[in-house]
Design an enzyme around this catalytic site. Structure first.
Site, PDB file in Angstrom:
ATOM      1  N   GLY A  58      -5.183  -1.694   0.076  1.00  0.00           N
ATOM      2  CA  GLY A  58      -5.944  -0.783   0.336  1.00  0.00           C
ATOM      3  C   GLY A  58      -7.575  -1.143   1.157  1.00  0.00           C
ATOM      4  N   CYS A 107       3.322   5.623  -6.637  1.00  0.00           N
ATOM      5  CA  CYS A 107       2.972   6.988  -5.819  1.00  0.00           C
ATOM      6  C   CYS A 107       1.766   7.578  -6.481  1.00  0.00           C
ATOM      7  CB  CYS A 107       4.548   7.567  -5.774  1.00  0.00           C
ATOM      8  SG  CYS A 107       4.550   9.473  -4.840  1.00  0.00           S
TER       9      CYS A 107
END
Length: 380
Positions: free
Chosen positions: A216, A111
């Site tokens: 990603g 995060c």
């Protein structure tokens, strides 16, 4: 494509749904599974619950306990923990084991949100190598003698001067993690720019004893195939690419298993999916909150479709299933899926300096638990 084995779990598709706060609740996961079954003929990937805080879980925070809801037929049940303290980690993982709350535990060290990193949590924590290892070891110790695997997700590092992923992958594997996943951006990048898949390849070369998953910039089936080919990773983790496209997992599963990729849905089919999503949210939250929760998904679902400002505006304020039905009925069901609806989704943001506790970078061997980093106001 070979099945993906993560500890005791064998997945027929090497595709994992990334936890996203406020998105990957039981309603969204159920919808993704239903669409994979309908469009690809199976439910073969791993769908991870939105992240919950280990401390809030142990304290049985009502919001957190609600977030850990799984569907009656959902399997394997996958739960992600946010944690900064070995003792709390052990207590949370032991609670999951003792109360049969999940079949898989993932831990989030990726995060990049400033309110998290400035306390030393999330993507800041792997810089503290010994503390990171102690946290992973605590979760693994709590699950010893069970079939519940522990996996770990992290980023490339804090910024370009402080990469941590190679150490994090090695340490996690040494401490007993069954797999590791890399979001190929630094915390400083947040979600901007491009993910550096070369770092996934480097991690795969560095960590050879457990599966390495890549995350990603996977926005379609071709992206997943390219990532696996270019990096050699064992599986892919998909986050923002499925926003407004819960059928993406059917396309990924088909492509990675050598089957024909299903045709993208027409606007009429998308409206049916939106209606099902609303119904599932209403079951989970109640109709009023459930329809309000749907609002955040509207722009993602209708991206590229001709919907008109009046209908879009109405859907952005929808507050009941009857109102939703009326608005969806005004859309042209025959419109095919638009080409310009492909590509990146969700907020991109801008790169920025990572907020860290004072002196955080002074000693990577420090094992002091960051103060206040496990207090999350949302209960998650």
């Amino acid at each position: 494509m070979s099945p993906l084995r993560i500890g005791s779990l064998e997945l027929n598709s090497p595709v994992v749904l990334a936890p996203m706060a406020g998105v990957t609740n039981v309603a969204f996961r159920t919808l993704c599974r239903e669409l994979e079954l309908e469009r690809a003929g199976s439910t073969s990937g791993l769908y991870v619950c939105e992240m919950v805080t280990a401390r809030a879980l142990v304290e049985r925070h009502p919001v957190t306990m609600h977030m850990t809801t799984f569907g009656p037929t959902e399997t394997p049940r996958s739960l992600q923990l946010y944690t900064v303290d070995p003792d709390t980690t052990y207590a949370a993982a032991k609670m999951i084991v003792d109360e049969n709350m999940a079949d898989h535990i993932d831990m989030n060290f990726g995060c990049p949100v400033p309110k998290v990193t400035r306390k030393g949590g999330g993507s800041a924590l792997p810089y503290k190598r010994r503390l990171f290892g102690q946290i992973v070891a605590a979760a693994v110790r709590a699950t010893e003698g069970t079939d519940i695997p522990v996996t770990v997700k992290f980023r490339v590092g804090i910024d370009d001067e402080h990469h941590t992923h190679l150490d994090a992958g090695r340490i996690a594997a040494e401490e007993g993690a069954a797999a590791v996943a890399l979001h190929a951006r630094t915390a400083a990048q947040r979600y901007s720019g491009n993910a550096d898949w070369n770092e996934i390849a480097r991690l795969k070369e560095h960590v050879t004893t457990v599966p390495v998953l890549g995350n990603g910039d996977i926005f379609d089936a071709g992206d997943a195939e390219k990532m696996m080919t270019q990096t050699g990773c064992d599986g892919v983790v998909v986050g923002r690419g499925c926003l407004g496209r819960p059928w993406l997992f059917a396309e990924l599963s088909a492509a990675l298993n050598g089957r024909e990729i299903p045709t993208p849905p027409s606007l009429g089919e998308v409206t049916q999916i939106m209606r099902r999503h609303a119904e599932l949210l209403a079951d989970h939250h109640g109709e009023d909150r459930g329809t309000r929760e749907l609002r955040k998904h509207i722009a993602w679902y209708l991206r590229g479709f001709p919907a008109g400002s009046e209908v879009r505006s109405g859907l952005a304020r929808v507050s009941s299933l009857a109102e939703l039905d009326d608005l969806l009925g005004k859309l042209d069901a025959d419109v095919p899926f638009p080409a310009d609806a492909e590509g990146p989704r969700g907020r991109q943001g801008s790169p920025s300096t990572v907020a860290l506790p004072e002196g955080w970078l002074d000693d990577p061997e420090d094992t002091c638990v960051p103060v206040g980093a496990d207090i999350m106001h949302s209960g998650g």
